[in-house]
Design an enzyme around this catalytic site. Structure first.
Site, PDB file in Angstrom:
ATOM      1  N   CYS A  68      22.340  64.090 114.479  1.00 18.47           N
ATOM      2  CA  CYS A  68      21.482  64.535 113.380  1.00 18.47           C
ATOM      3  C   CYS A  68      21.420  66.045 113.218  1.00 18.47           C
ATOM      4  O   CYS A  68      20.809  66.538 112.277  1.00 18.47           O
ATOM      5  CB  CYS A  68      20.077  63.969 113.559  1.00 18.47           C
ATOM      6  SG  CYS A  68      20.015  62.166 113.409  1.00 18.47           S
ATOM      7  N   HIS A  94      14.279  68.265 110.886  1.00 16.61           N
ATOM      8  CA  HIS A  94      15.048  67.021 110.784  1.00 16.61           C
ATOM      9  C   HIS A  94      14.108  65.867 110.488  1.00 16.61           C
ATOM     10  O   HIS A  94      13.056  65.726 111.112  1.00 16.61           O
ATOM     11  CB  HIS A  94      15.810  66.771 112.087  1.00 16.61           C
ATOM     12  CG  HIS A  94      16.320  65.368 112.214  1.00 16.61           C
ATOM     13  ND1 HIS A  94      17.024  64.741 111.211  1.00 16.61           N
ATOM     14  CD2 HIS A  94      16.219  64.469 113.227  1.00 16.61           C
ATOM     15  CE1 HIS A  94      17.334  63.512 111.588  1.00 16.61           C
ATOM     16  NE2 HIS A  94      16.859  63.326 112.816  1.00 16.61           N
ATOM     17  N   ASN A 128      15.042  57.797 108.106  1.00 15.05           N
ATOM     18  CA  ASN A 128      15.854  58.780 108.810  1.00 15.05           C
ATOM     19  C   ASN A 128      17.263  58.744 108.229  1.00 15.05           C
ATOM     20  O   ASN A 128      18.023  57.811 108.481  1.00 15.05           O
ATOM     21  CB  ASN A 128      15.871  58.463 110.312  1.00 15.05           C
ATOM     22  CG  ASN A 128      16.604  59.516 111.125  1.00 15.05           C
ATOM     23  OD1 ASN A 128      17.403  60.292 110.605  1.00 15.05           O
ATOM     24  ND2 ASN A 128      16.353  59.532 112.429  1.00 15.05           N
TER      25      ASN A 128
END
Length: 312
Positions: A108, A241, A271
């Site tokens: 990520c 994030h 996500n």
């Protein structure tokens, strides 16, 4: 370096929390309380990271001249094709010959590592106009019946045109950028994994991910500000994030910043991996005011982390 233009793409299918209530008994309230997620987007049959790359680059075309791009960097940990990468797909679409095309994955955190690759090419005078694509197809790899992480994931993509020299007054300046790895920690290589032929996405040590994300994202933010000779008082927005709203709020609390300065889209998209921050930047692009500063901070499985300071 400058960000000249950004675009994003989201699949049209919306998957609400009720889907997981029917599937495995997880209530919507429970999911929202633990993650902040209300709904997420799911790629349609026939969609994948490469098709989303084509879609998001096409959305960037009206915003910027891509005909003189001389570097393409793609980033994903959920590839559709491990040979024909995002970068190759974008080069094929644009029809630009004989330029470097690079694909990377640091989970990520990949957005910032991709931009750091661009920074290196620029520093070596090997490129001056770079196209960066981040695209994730999490729902191709997750197990919806997994009550630990099956409800977390969404799909989406974003593209950025990054230039060595300023192209217009509307460009955003990348003031500083840093990345790092934290795989030395005890559970880094087992806390969250994505093994295509061995179970897909699993998160056996989600608590460890939570703890380390809450430590490394504020730390990286402070480090990147220090490089610029700035303090938290100089930050207008923090874009972390998009992994978990509780993590984002914890980061803000650690930094001592009000939630009004938090940029978050996980509530609606889940996500979306390394695409999440870039999608949010694209969505908010026209709302930022001249002189504002945005601290982007990321954390990924493996573990990887980074931070970037942008000035409008």
């Amino acid at each position: 370096m400058y960000i000249h233009a950004v675009s994003h793409y989201l699949p049209t299918e919306v998957v609400g929390n009720e889907h997981f209530t029917r599937l495995n008994g997880l209530s919507s309230d429970w999911i929202i309380e633990r993650t902040g997620i209300k709904e997420r987007r799911k790629a349609a049959p026939g969609e994948n990271t490469n098709t989303m790359t084509v879609d998001v680059v096409r959305r960037l075309m009206p915003k910027a001249d891509l005909s003189t791009v001389d570097l393409i960097v793609g980033a994903t940990y959920t590839p559709y094709d491990t040979i024909v990468s995002l970068a190759h797909e974008a080069q094929h679409l644009l029809g630009i010959a004989d330029i470097p095309v690079v694909s990377i994955s640091t989970a990520c955190s990949s957005l910032l590592n991709a931009i750091e690759v661009v920074e290196g090419y620029f520093a070596l005078n090997k490129a001056s106009r770079a196209l960066v694509i981040v695209s994730e197809h999490n729902t191709a790899y997750n197990n919806e019946n997994d009550t630990i992480s099956g409800h977390l994931w969404g799909d989406g993509a974003a593209a950025l045109l990054i230039t060595k020299e300023r192209q217009s007054e509307g460009d955003f300046t990348i003031k500083a950028l840093l990345t790092g790895g934290a795989a030395h920690t005890s559970k880094a290589t087992t806390a969250v994994m994505m093994k295509p032929i061995d179970g897909g996405v699993t998160m056996p040590f989600g608590r460890d991910v939570f703890i380390n994300a809450c430590q490394y994202m504020p730390k990286a933010t402070l480090q990147v500000l220090d490089r610029c000779g700035l303090t938290l008082a100089d930050v207008d927005y923090v874009l972390p994030h998009q992994a978990n709203l509780r993590i984002s709020r914890n980061v803000m609390n650690t930094l001592g910043l009000p939630e009004e300065k938090l940029i978050s889209n996980i509530q609606y998209y889940g996500n979306t991996g390394c695409a999440g921050c870039a999608i949010a930047l694209s969505e908010q692009w026209d709302t930022f005011q001249k002189g504002q500063r945005i601290a982007v901070t990321v954390f990924g499985g493996g573990y990887s982390f980074g931070a970037m300071l942008i000035e409008v």
